[in-house]
Enzyme design. Structure first.
Site, PDB file in Angstrom:
ATOM      1  N   HIS A   1       0.842  -1.212   0.000  1.00  0.00           N
ATOM      2  CA  HIS A   1       0.000   0.000   0.000  1.00  0.00           C
ATOM      3  C   HIS A   1       0.875   1.259   0.000  1.00  0.00           C
ATOM      4  O   HIS A   1       0.455   2.307  -0.500  1.00  0.00           O
ATOM      5  CB  HIS A   1      -0.902   0.044   1.254  1.00  0.00           C
ATOM      6  CG  HIS A   1      -1.643  -1.227   1.503  1.00  0.00           C
ATOM      7  ND1 HIS A   1      -2.601  -1.706   0.634  1.00  0.00           N
ATOM      8  CD2 HIS A   1      -1.572  -2.138   2.514  1.00  0.00           C
ATOM      9  CE1 HIS A   1      -3.095  -2.847   1.116  1.00  0.00           C
ATOM     10  NE2 HIS A   1      -2.489  -3.132   2.239  1.00  0.00           N
TER      11      HIS A   1
ATOM     12  N   HIS B   1       5.425   6.697   6.704  1.00  0.00           N
ATOM     13  CA  HIS B   1       5.147   6.242   5.341  1.00  0.00           C
ATOM     14  C   HIS B   1       4.626   7.434   4.547  1.00  0.00           C
ATOM     15  O   HIS B   1       4.398   8.502   5.104  1.00  0.00           O
ATOM     16  CB  HIS B   1       4.100   5.112   5.355  1.00  0.00           C
ATOM     17  CG  HIS B   1       2.802   5.555   5.913  1.00  0.00           C
ATOM     18  ND1 HIS B   1       2.512   5.507   7.274  1.00  0.00           N
ATOM     19  CD2 HIS B   1       1.716   6.116   5.322  1.00  0.00           C
ATOM     20  CE1 HIS B   1       1.314   6.010   7.471  1.00  0.00           C
ATOM     21  NE2 HIS B   1       0.817   6.391   6.311  1.00  0.00           N
TER      22      HIS B   1
ATOM     23  N   HIS C   1       2.066   8.937   1.065  1.00  0.00           N
ATOM     24  CA  HIS C   1       0.980   8.780   0.083  1.00  0.00           C
ATOM     25  C   HIS C   1       1.321   9.736  -1.064  1.00  0.00           C
ATOM     26  O   HIS C   1       1.825  10.852  -0.800  1.00  0.00           O
ATOM     27  CB  HIS C   1      -0.373   9.167   0.690  1.00  0.00           C
ATOM     28  CG  HIS C   1      -0.733   8.377   1.924  1.00  0.00           C
ATOM     29  ND1 HIS C   1      -1.553   7.273   1.899  1.00  0.00           N
ATOM     30  CD2 HIS C   1      -0.351   8.550   3.220  1.00  0.00           C
ATOM     31  CE1 HIS C   1      -1.680   6.795   3.132  1.00  0.00           C
ATOM     32  NE2 HIS C   1      -0.952   7.534   3.961  1.00  0.00           N
TER      33      HIS C   1
ATOM     34  N   GLU D   1      -3.393  13.339   1.074  1.00  0.00           N
ATOM     35  CA  GLU D   1      -4.679  12.856   1.601  1.00  0.00           C
ATOM     36  C   GLU D   1      -5.481  14.042   2.138  1.00  0.00           C
ATOM     37  O   GLU D   1      -6.596  14.302   1.681  1.00  0.00           O
ATOM     38  CB  GLU D   1      -4.430  11.822   2.705  1.00  0.00           C
ATOM     39  CG  GLU D   1      -3.668  10.603   2.182  1.00  0.00           C
ATOM     40  CD  GLU D   1      -4.051   9.318   2.855  1.00  0.00           C
ATOM     41  OE1 GLU D   1      -3.789   9.166   4.066  1.00  0.00           O
ATOM     42  OE2 GLU D   1      -4.648   8.461   2.191  1.00  0.00           O
TER      43      GLU D   1
ATOM     44  N   HIS E   1       3.330  10.683   6.647  1.00  0.00           N
ATOM     45  CA  HIS E   1       2.678  10.418   7.926  1.00  0.00           C
ATOM     46  C   HIS E   1       3.651   9.786   8.911  1.00  0.00           C
ATOM     47  O   HIS E   1       4.185   8.696   8.655  1.00  0.00           O
ATOM     48  CB  HIS E   1       1.471   9.482   7.718  1.00  0.00           C
ATOM     49  CG  HIS E   1       0.340  10.148   7.018  1.00  0.00           C
ATOM     50  ND1 HIS E   1      -0.632   9.443   6.326  1.00  0.00           N
ATOM     51  CD2 HIS E   1       0.042  11.455   6.860  1.00  0.00           C
ATOM     52  CE1 HIS E   1      -1.503  10.296   5.814  1.00  0.00           C
ATOM     53  NE2 HIS E   1      -1.121  11.526   6.116  1.00  0.00           N
TER      54      HIS E   1
ATOM     55  N   THR F   1      -6.333   6.393   7.703  1.00  0.00           N
ATOM     56  CA  THR F   1      -6.866   6.691   6.365  1.00  0.00           C
ATOM     57  C   THR F   1      -6.859   5.452   5.464  1.00  0.00           C
ATOM     58  O   THR F   1      -7.163   5.542   4.276  1.00  0.00           O
ATOM     59  CB  THR F   1      -6.033   7.792   5.673  1.00  0.00           C
ATOM     60  OG1 THR F   1      -4.704   7.278   5.433  1.00  0.00           O
ATOM     61  CG2 THR F   1      -5.981   9.057   6.514  1.00  0.00           C
ATOM     62  N   THR F   2      -6.469   4.296   6.046  1.00  0.00           N
ATOM     63  CA  THR F   2      -6.578   3.035   5.311  1.00  0.00           C
ATOM     64  C   THR F   2      -7.300   2.035   6.206  1.00  0.00           C
ATOM     65  O   THR F   2      -7.298   2.193   7.437  1.00  0.00           O
ATOM     66  CB  THR F   2      -5.195   2.439   4.976  1.00  0.00           C
ATOM     67  OG1 THR F   2      -4.556   2.060   6.207  1.00  0.00           O
ATOM     68  CG2 THR F   2      -4.315   3.430   4.236  1.00  0.00           C
TER      69      THR F   2
HETATM   70  N1  LIG Z   1      -2.401   6.577   6.770  1.00  0.00           N
HETATM   71  S1  LIG Z   1      -2.426   6.565   8.394  1.00  0.00           S
HETATM   72  O1  LIG Z   1      -3.744   6.968   8.833  1.00  0.00           O
HETATM   73  O2  LIG Z   1      -1.328   7.336   8.924  1.00  0.00           O
HETATM   74  C1  LIG Z   1      -2.169   4.915   8.951  1.00  0.00           C
HETATM   75  C2  LIG Z   1      -1.252   4.686   9.973  1.00  0.00           C
HETATM   76  C3  LIG Z   1      -1.031   3.382  10.430  1.00  0.00           C
HETATM   77  C4  LIG Z   1      -1.742   2.319   9.866  1.00  0.00           C
HETATM   78  C5  LIG Z   1      -1.483   0.930  10.366  1.00  0.00           C
HETATM   79  O3  LIG Z   1      -0.714   0.760  11.293  1.00  0.00           O
HETATM   80  N2  LIG Z   1      -2.090  -0.112   9.773  1.00  0.00           N
HETATM   81  C6  LIG Z   1      -1.759  -1.495  10.165  1.00  0.00           C
HETATM   82  C7  LIG Z   1      -2.287  -1.861  11.513  1.00  0.00           C
HETATM   83  C8  LIG Z   1      -3.567  -1.567  11.905  1.00  0.00           C
HETATM   84  F1  LIG Z   1      -4.375  -0.846  11.110  1.00  0.00           F
HETATM   85  C9  LIG Z   1      -4.051  -1.978  13.161  1.00  0.00           C
HETATM   86  F2  LIG Z   1      -5.295  -1.686  13.526  1.00  0.00           F
HETATM   87  C10 LIG Z   1      -3.239  -2.666  14.013  1.00  0.00           C
HETATM   88  F3  LIG Z   1      -3.714  -3.091  15.201  1.00  0.00           F
HETATM   89  C11 LIG Z   1      -1.940  -2.923  13.641  1.00  0.00           C
HETATM   90  F4  LIG Z   1      -1.129  -3.546  14.518  1.00  0.00           F
HETATM   91  C12 LIG Z   1      -1.464  -2.516  12.397  1.00  0.00           C
HETATM   92  F5  LIG Z   1      -0.184  -2.713  12.063  1.00  0.00           F
HETATM   93  C13 LIG Z   1      -2.667   2.559   8.853  1.00  0.00           C
HETATM   94  C14 LIG Z   1      -2.889   3.873   8.394  1.00  0.00           C
HETATM   95 ZN   LIG Z   2      -0.824   7.471   5.933  1.00  0.00          ZN
END
Ligand SMILES: NS(=O)(=O)c1ccc(C(=O)NCc2c(F)c(F)c(F)c(F)c2F)cc1
Ligand SMILES: [Zn+2]
Length: 260
Positions: A63, A93, A95, A105, A118, A198-199
């Site tokens: 992603h 990371h 976008h 975003e 982010h 946001t994902t």
């Molecule tokens: N674009 S952003 O809003 O900054 C964003 C930041 C982090 C994550 C993330 O950690 N995803 C994986 C992830 C989860 F989404 C969980 F809910 C969890 F418990 C995890 F351990 C995990 F790695 C997703 C989006």
């Molecule tokens: Zn992000």
């Protein structure tokens, strides 16, 4: 698990099918309208203590490209501003868009930037793990930084020079000693509001802190992000990683506050 992406059939408009919170009351990103933001004098400056930060690796998760940190202690934290506790840096990371298109975003007065960085932090004072924090209303704090095209960024090459090693989904490599402080703009003035990841899984657990001042990166540097692939080495279909951004979501009565 639930496969999701940024394509026609699996993109942001389809996420609500497997993640109903996509239509929730505090979704991110949003369009920030500066003149409607509340100037809040009680909002102090944000403080970043990244000096002993310990990046571990850089990887392509299908992603985005992610740099992860050792979050086993309070070496790298963000505090102050709207935050009641220090939040520990876990990863950062990006976008971005396609050639010449927008890719951030958050938008400002409807204006998108070329990309958005982010820096993801979690509240290790109240919660025991990132996973636990990621489902709590005050569990995460994400610092958003806009990237606009202009001159070469003097330090971003440390990231872009490593991207060829993480071209494919699931690839990763050691990436030690990188301090993200070098990616900050000169001003730490910000907007802040309560939002979400946001994902998927789109958890409504994020205190968003979006810096007003963008950093400049060159079109050449941004182009290197677009050499990454959404797809794995074993897949026949090679899909270029670009336009990996969710569009702005309804504000639903939320207030955006502005540091002075
Ligand atoms: N674009 S952003 O809003 O900054 C964003 C930041 C982090 C994550 C993330 O950690 N995803 C994986 C992830 C989860 F989404 C969980 F809910 C969890 F418990 C995890 F351990 C995990 F790695 C997703 C989006
Ligand atoms: Zn992000």
């Amino acid at each position: 698990g639930h496969h999701w992406g940024y394509g026609e059939g699996d993109g942001p408009s389809a996420w609500h099918k497997n993640y109903p919170v996509a239509q929730g009351s505090r979704q991110s990103p949003i369009d920030i309208i500066p003149h409607q933001a509340l100037q809040d004098r009680s909002l102090g400056p944000i403080v970043l203590n990244y000096d002993h930060c310990t990046s571990i690796n850089i990887s392509n998760n299908g992603h985005s490209v992610v740099v992860e940190f050792d979050d086993s202690d309070d070496r790298s934290v963000i505090q102050g501003g709207p935050l009641d506790n220090p939040y520990r840096l876990k990863q950062f990371h990006f976008h971005w868009g396609g050639k010449g298109c927008e890719g951030s975003e958050h938008t400002v007065d409807g204006y998108g930037y070329a990309s958005e960085l982010h820096l993801v932090h979690w509240n290790a004072v109240k919660y025991c793990s990132f996973g636990e924090a990621s489902t709590a209303p005050d569990g995460l704090a994400v610092l958003g930084i806009f990237l606009e095209t202009g001159d070469d960024h003097r330090w971003l090459h440390m990231i872009t020079d490593a991207l060829y090693m993480v071209k494919f989904k699931g690839s990763g490599t050691e990436f030690k000693g990188f301090n993200p402080k070098c990616l900050l703009p000169s001003s730490l003035h910000y907007w802040t509001y309560l939002g979400s990841l946001t994902t998927p899984p789109l958890h409504e657990s994020v205190i968003w802190i979006v810096l007003k001042e963008p950093i400049a990166v060159s079109e050449k540097q941004l182009g290197k992000f677009r050499l990454l692939l959404f797809t794995g080495e074993e897949e026949d279909q090679r899909t270029r990683m670009e336009n990996n951004f969710r569009p702005p979501q309804p504000l639903k009565g939320r207030k955006v506050r502005s540091s002075n």
